[in-house]
Design an enzyme around this catalytic site. Sequence first.
Site, PDB file in Angstrom:
ATOM      1  N   ARG A 240       0.889  66.595 -34.201  1.00 33.75           N
ATOM      2  CA  ARG A 240       0.490  67.724 -33.010  1.00 33.75           C
ATOM      3  C   ARG A 240      -0.637  66.735 -32.389  1.00 33.75           C
ATOM      4  NH1 ARG A 240       4.354  70.245 -33.512  1.00 33.75           N
ATOM      5  NH2 ARG A 240       4.726  72.394 -33.927  1.00 33.75           N
ATOM      6  N   GLU A 269      -0.551  69.798 -24.094  1.00 33.86           N
ATOM      7  CA  GLU A 269       0.950  69.933 -23.523  1.00 33.86           C
ATOM      8  C   GLU A 269       1.437  70.908 -22.985  1.00 33.86           C
ATOM      9  OE1 GLU A 269       2.420  68.096 -27.080  1.00 33.86           O
ATOM     10  OE2 GLU A 269       3.875  69.885 -27.276  1.00 33.86           O
ATOM     11  N   HIS A 288       7.289  65.554 -26.492  1.00 33.17           N
ATOM     12  CA  HIS A 288       7.413  66.177 -27.559  1.00 33.17           C
ATOM     13  C   HIS A 288       8.925  66.446 -27.891  1.00 33.17           C
ATOM     14  CE1 HIS A 288       5.688  69.751 -30.110  1.00 33.17           C
ATOM     15  NE2 HIS A 288       6.761  69.171 -30.724  1.00 33.17           N
TER      16      HIS A 288
HETATM   17  C1  8YV Z   1       9.995  71.500 -32.063  1.00 37.39           C
HETATM   18  C2  8YV Z   1       8.091  70.727 -33.364  1.00 37.39           C
HETATM   19  O1  8YV Z   1      10.637  71.128 -30.964  1.00 37.39           O
HETATM   20  O2  8YV Z   1       9.263  71.845 -35.157  1.00 37.39           O
HETATM   21  C3  8YV Z   1       7.952  71.652 -34.582  1.00 37.39           C
HETATM   22  O3  8YV Z   1       7.056  71.783 -35.354  1.00 37.39           O
HETATM   23  O4  8YV Z   1       7.018  70.212 -33.378  1.00 37.39           O
HETATM   24  C4  8YV Z   1       9.137  70.288 -32.751  1.00 37.39           C
HETATM   25  O5  8YV Z   1      10.100  69.495 -33.172  1.00 37.39           O
HETATM   26  C5  8YV Z   1       9.107  72.642 -31.762  1.00 37.39           C
HETATM   27  O6  8YV Z   1       8.231  73.155 -32.516  1.00 37.39           O
HETATM   28  C6  8YV Z   1      10.073  74.089 -31.446  1.00 37.39           C
HETATM   29  O7  8YV Z   1       9.335  75.086 -31.429  1.00 37.39           O
END
Ligand code: 8YV
Length: 322
Positions: A240, A269, A288
């Site tokens: 993150r 983002e 992302h």
């Molecule tokens: C997802 C992610 O695309 O799963 C996670 O925590 O960061 C990503 O891979 C996204 O969060 C889907 O809600």
Amino acid sequence: MAAKPVILVTRKLPDSVEQKLAQHFTTILNPDDRLYGTAEMLQLAENADAILPCHTEKFSAGTIAQLPARVKAIANFSVGVDHVDLDAARQKQVVVTNTPDVLSDATAEIAMLLMLGAARRASEGERLVRNQQWKDWSPAFMVGHQVTGKRLGILGLGRVGQVVARRGRGFEMKIHYHNRNPLNPEQAGDAIYHDSVEALLASIDVLSIHCPASEATRGLLNRERIALMHRDAILVNTSRGGVIDDDALVAALQSDVIAAAGLDVFNGEPNSIHPGYRELDNVFLLPHIGSATRETRDAMGFRAIDNLVAIFNGEEPGDRVA
Ligand code: 8YV
């Protein structure tokens, strides 16, 4: 026959996932994939027994307090749950689940892509070719850093971190890591444990960040810590954006405190990322897409469905986080 529970799905999910969800539940879908504001989401939730959101929907304590009483669960389509105030959910007795494991391989692929892209100046090279600015070749042209055989530091040797470690070993990298506590030898293998972030940073050539975003990790990669890294070091983040102090990283990249960075996640983002990143040649930037493969997006959806089925069968969901 009792009516099926109603699930509010906040984003457009793969067809296979929406079809499977509809076998078990009544669904409120978002076929146009509009990004809901909180007020609109809360309004739609009036008719829902659970919400299946992505990390793009924020569940602050205030939002959770306003959830209609009939909403029993937030079954995330994500492994990260920093967009949900878990304490507030617990207080309101709203069950929260996530989708671990199924995205580890896809995210590790992106970590390796970022590592190689940053080390070998892929962004710069791609732009040269694409913009017809590639004019010559010389032994000094586009010389980057080799990752083979280097020391790979993993900040958070959890599910994703362990896959990245395996991929790194494929590049003959020596694995170093920091977790709050050392892992058992079965999970850690030959990885070298450092009992502080600082000790890890001073001992590696490439850093890959895999710790969750939390109050404890916010801005963890700040100016002082980045300065502990080797001048040729490369920093990679698929976790993150919040783990990084952007001003500090941009300054470090501008002044060659470290060699390069590969980033898939950002503070602010997608629309308000630090403008400094766009100006730098020594960063490799992705939007992302850690889990963005067909296989993984299906698997994330199926995992969220399994959690919802368990919850509405009165069972403990496999991936409960609150
Ligand atoms: C997802 C992610 O695309 O799963 C996670 O925590 O960061 C990503 O891979 C996204 O969060 C889907 O809600």
